[in-house]
Design a protein around this motif. Structure first.
Motif, short mmCIF file in Angstrom:
data_model
loop_
_atom_site.label_atom_id
_atom_site.label_comp_id
_atom_site.label_asym_id
_atom_site.label_seq_id
_atom_site.Cartn_x
_atom_site.Cartn_y
_atom_site.Cartn_z
N ARG A 144 -3.82 0.29 -6.86
CA ARG A 144 -4.55 1.53 -7.21
C ARG A 144 -5.71 1.24 -8.15
O ARG A 144 -6.79 1.81 -8.00
N ARG B 223 2.28 1.94 -3.28
CA ARG B 223 1.20 2.21 -4.22
C ARG B 223 1.35 1.45 -5.53
O ARG B 223 1.39 2.04 -6.61
N GLU C 165 -7.84 7.04 -3.98
CA GLU C 165 -6.46 6.57 -3.87
C GLU C 165 -5.79 7.02 -2.58
O GLU C 165 -4.92 6.32 -2.05
N TRP C 166 -6.18 8.15 -2.03
CA TRP C 166 -5.54 8.66 -0.81
C TRP C 166 -5.76 7.73 0.39
O TRP C 166 -5.03 7.80 1.38
N LEU D 72 -5.07 4.72 0.60
CA LEU D 72 -4.02 3.69 0.70
C LEU D 72 -3.13 3.89 1.91
O LEU D 72 -2.78 2.93 2.60
N TYR D 73 -2.75 5.13 2.18
CA TYR D 73 -1.84 5.37 3.31
C TYR D 73 -2.49 5.08 4.66
O TYR D 73 -1.89 4.38 5.49
N ASP E 161 0.82 -1.22 0.00
CA ASP E 161 0.00 0.00 0.00
C ASP E 161 0.85 1.26 0.00
O ASP E 161 0.55 2.22 -0.70
#
Length: 115
Positions: free
Chosen positions: A31, A26, A41-42, A44-45, A23
């Motif tokens: 994604r 990325r 997508e943000w 993921l963190y 993750d």
């Protein structure tokens, strides 16, 4: 504390750290999947942080049992949520991705409860 519990818990923690790293870096396929599931997508963190924290909790639980219990419960819930997200997106072919992580987290939880 049984040997099986330690082995499954360390394997689960290692798997969570690998998933977290995927993750963080990325990977394109991650994604693409996030987009297919309708997730920005943000996310993921934050999801990587949750998995890494779960791994740390599992390992800390080898010394402080309540931490391991809490981490295992949270990881099981996390991956049940991942499965629900995949089902909601009707991406049935992707159900195999979270299953090994769920099995490892559930195994750690079950072995903790059994010991």
């Amino acid at each position: 504390m049984s040997t099986a519990y330690v082995i499954v818990t360390v394997a689960a923690a290692a798997a969570m750290l690998v998933a977290s790293g995927i993750d963080v870096f990325r990977a394109q396929w991650v994604r693409d999947n996030m987009s297919a599931y309708g997730l920005p997508e943000w996310t993921l963190y934050p999801l990587a942080v949750v998995k890494a924290a779960g791994a740390a909790g599992l390992l800390a639980g080898l010394a402080v049992a309540p931490l391991g219990l809490a981490a295992a419960i949270c990881l099981v819930l996390y991956f049940l949520g991942a499965i629900a997200t995949i089902l909601r997106a009707r991406a049935y072919g992707d159900l195999g991705y979270p299953m090994p992580y769920l099995v490892l987290a559930a195994g750690s939880l079950a072995l903790f409860v059994a010991s």
